[in-house]
Design an enzyme around this catalytic site. Sequence first.
Site, PDB file in Angstrom:
ATOM      1  N   GLU A  39       0.829  -1.209   0.000  1.00  0.00           N
ATOM      2  CA  GLU A  39       0.000   0.000   0.000  1.00  0.00           C
ATOM      3  C   GLU A  39       0.864   1.260   0.000  1.00  0.00           C
ATOM      4  OE1 GLU A  39      -3.049   0.557  -0.604  1.00  0.00           O
ATOM      5  OE2 GLU A  39      -3.731  -1.513  -0.630  1.00  0.00           O
ATOM      6  N   THR A  45       1.685   5.611  -7.438  1.00  0.00           N
ATOM      7  CA  THR A  45       2.458   4.819  -8.393  1.00  0.00           C
ATOM      8  C   THR A  45       1.581   3.695  -8.937  1.00  0.00           C
ATOM      9  OG1 THR A  45       4.299   5.229  -6.886  1.00  0.00           O
ATOM     10  CG2 THR A  45       4.725   3.731  -8.672  1.00  0.00           C
ATOM     11  N   LEU A  82      11.211   4.995  -7.556  1.00  0.00           N
ATOM     12  CA  LEU A  82       9.774   4.965  -7.235  1.00  0.00           C
ATOM     13  C   LEU A  82       9.214   6.361  -6.958  1.00  0.00           C
ATOM     14  CD1 LEU A  82       8.850   1.950  -4.889  1.00  0.00           C
ATOM     15  CD2 LEU A  82       7.870   2.526  -7.100  1.00  0.00           C
ATOM     16  N   GLY A  83      10.102   7.326  -6.696  1.00  0.00           N
ATOM     17  CA  GLY A  83       9.650   8.700  -6.482  1.00  0.00           C
ATOM     18  C   GLY A  83       9.079   8.925  -5.090  1.00  0.00           C
ATOM     19  N   TYR A 122      -6.490   6.885   3.978  1.00  0.00           N
ATOM     20  CA  TYR A 122      -6.740   5.808   3.027  1.00  0.00           C
ATOM     21  C   TYR A 122      -5.935   4.550   3.392  1.00  0.00           C
ATOM     22  CZ  TYR A 122      -5.934   2.670  -0.732  1.00  0.00           C
ATOM     23  OH  TYR A 122      -5.788   1.509  -1.418  1.00  0.00           O
ATOM     24  N   ASP A 140      -9.623   4.730  -2.741  1.00  0.00           N
ATOM     25  CA  ASP A 140      -8.525   5.181  -3.602  1.00  0.00           C
ATOM     26  C   ASP A 140      -9.128   5.763  -4.887  1.00  0.00           C
ATOM     27  OD1 ASP A 140      -9.363   3.031  -5.080  1.00  0.00           O
ATOM     28  OD2 ASP A 140      -7.427   2.011  -5.132  1.00  0.00           O
ATOM     29  N   CYS A 202     -20.402  -5.192 -15.645  1.00  0.00           N
ATOM     30  CA  CYS A 202     -20.358  -4.674 -14.269  1.00  0.00           C
ATOM     31  C   CYS A 202     -21.441  -5.321 -13.399  1.00  0.00           C
ATOM     32  CB  CYS A 202     -20.535  -3.163 -14.299  1.00  0.00           C
ATOM     33  SG  CYS A 202     -20.513  -2.433 -12.660  1.00  0.00           S
ATOM     34  N   CYS A 208     -26.520   1.560 -11.119  1.00  0.00           N
ATOM     35  CA  CYS A 208     -25.614   2.671 -11.419  1.00  0.00           C
ATOM     36  C   CYS A 208     -26.361   3.844 -12.056  1.00  0.00           C
ATOM     37  CB  CYS A 208     -24.492   2.193 -12.334  1.00  0.00           C
ATOM     38  SG  CYS A 208     -23.355   3.525 -12.744  1.00  0.00           S
ATOM     39  N   THR A 299       5.712  16.822  -8.144  1.00  0.00           N
ATOM     40  CA  THR A 299       4.310  17.100  -7.811  1.00  0.00           C
ATOM     41  C   THR A 299       3.949  18.564  -8.067  1.00  0.00           C
ATOM     42  OG1 THR A 299       4.675  15.558  -6.019  1.00  0.00           O
ATOM     43  CG2 THR A 299       2.566  16.700  -6.025  1.00  0.00           C
TER      44      THR A 299
HETATM   45 FE1  SF4 Z   1     -20.461  -0.207 -13.428  1.00  0.00          FE
HETATM   46 FE2  SF4 Z   1     -21.558   2.206 -13.406  1.00  0.00          FE
HETATM   47 FE3  SF4 Z   1     -18.924   1.920 -13.642  1.00  0.00          FE
HETATM   48 FE4  SF4 Z   1     -20.555   1.249 -15.652  1.00  0.00          FE
HETATM   49  S1  SF4 Z   1     -20.214   3.285 -14.821  1.00  0.00           S
HETATM   50  S2  SF4 Z   1     -18.802   0.085 -14.922  1.00  0.00           S
HETATM   51  S3  SF4 Z   1     -22.265   0.429 -14.539  1.00  0.00           S
HETATM   52  S4  SF4 Z   1     -20.169   1.372 -11.874  1.00  0.00           S
END
Ligand code: SF4
Length: 351
Positions: A39, A45, A82-83, A122, A140, A202, A208, A299
């Site tokens: 991590e 990177t 690696l910076g 994170y 991330d 997906c 979505c 950066t």
């Molecule tokens: Fe899945 Fe939405 Fe990303 Fe398309 S935009 S890959 S549906 S999370």
Amino acid sequence: MTTTHASRVLAWYDRHRRTLPWRAPAGERPDPYIVWLSEIMLQQTTVATVGDYFHRFIARWPTVEALAAAPIDDVLSAWAGLGYYARARNLHTCARVVAEQHGGRFPEDETGLRALPGIGRYTAAAIAAIAFDRPASAVDGNVERVISRLFAIEMPLPDAKPEIAERAAGLVPQKRAGDYAQALMDLGATVCTPRNPRCMLCPIADACRARKRGIAEQLPARLPKQQKPTRRGLAFVLARRDGAILLRKRPAKGLLGGMDEVPSSAWREGTFAADSALAEAPVPARWQILDGIVRHTFTHFHLELTVARATAATDVPAALAPGTAWCTVDRMTERALPTVMRKVIAHALKE
Ligand code: SF4
């Protein structure tokens, strides 16, 4: 996202998880040291770049105690390329704290992890989730993209970060939180890609909102980037007749802290004249200013270095000033030379 959605993401992960050098095989408990090391290396990177470095580190320092016992110069030279070298210093300090104050065991929760050097919000969440299966939300860049699309968050980054974090945290399942964290990262890296997301593949496509509205590829939105300034300077490559080159060590704090470099003039913004910068040469010599420029981007600024080369007199001392040393080309890989300095030396040697 409901539990159904989390289980869809996990089912997808069970079939499509990436094989990564630092990732434990399915069903095996990850080694927290390996999770932490990977991590830290992966901050800023790419996965492709980190692979070789990770293998070298693990072969040389297989445990946190071994890394803690290593001289910092060895760690910096293994990290060279690696910076973001402050990370290597923090890595080493963190290893020592874990070895000396925690009996070689990483804390298991985010609060304990965040108290360690070099571990931010994170990274603490990623380690807590992946190494200890804690229901922590590790956001991330990949996860940021998935979440901003899933909820069609149109506010630009970085202002959208709090909302993305809140939405992401609300989705983390209580069980298999480590796999879930890695699943979202993989989903962002392989399916919900910045360009041409593969929504057909997906597992959460039906939930979505960005996909439904046809705006997936425009998210996450970003504020226009600020222009970086350009600094310029003259780098001095002084070679002995046996080919050894003069290096010096940078101050421990600040940009490229503690790394090696060839001497150079100050790096300044504004007008630059290589002839005038010759006044800042480490020794008087017949400096030859080479054609071409070595460019590198940090950066906060772009750097353009002109390179001057000279051959040292035969009777030069072993060190010309405190913190300097001669290094033959075949031993350069043992030095903590940042990428920009490797480019400078390569430029000086190619002509
Ligand atoms: Fe899945 Fe939405 Fe990303 Fe398309 S935009 S890959 S549906 S999370």
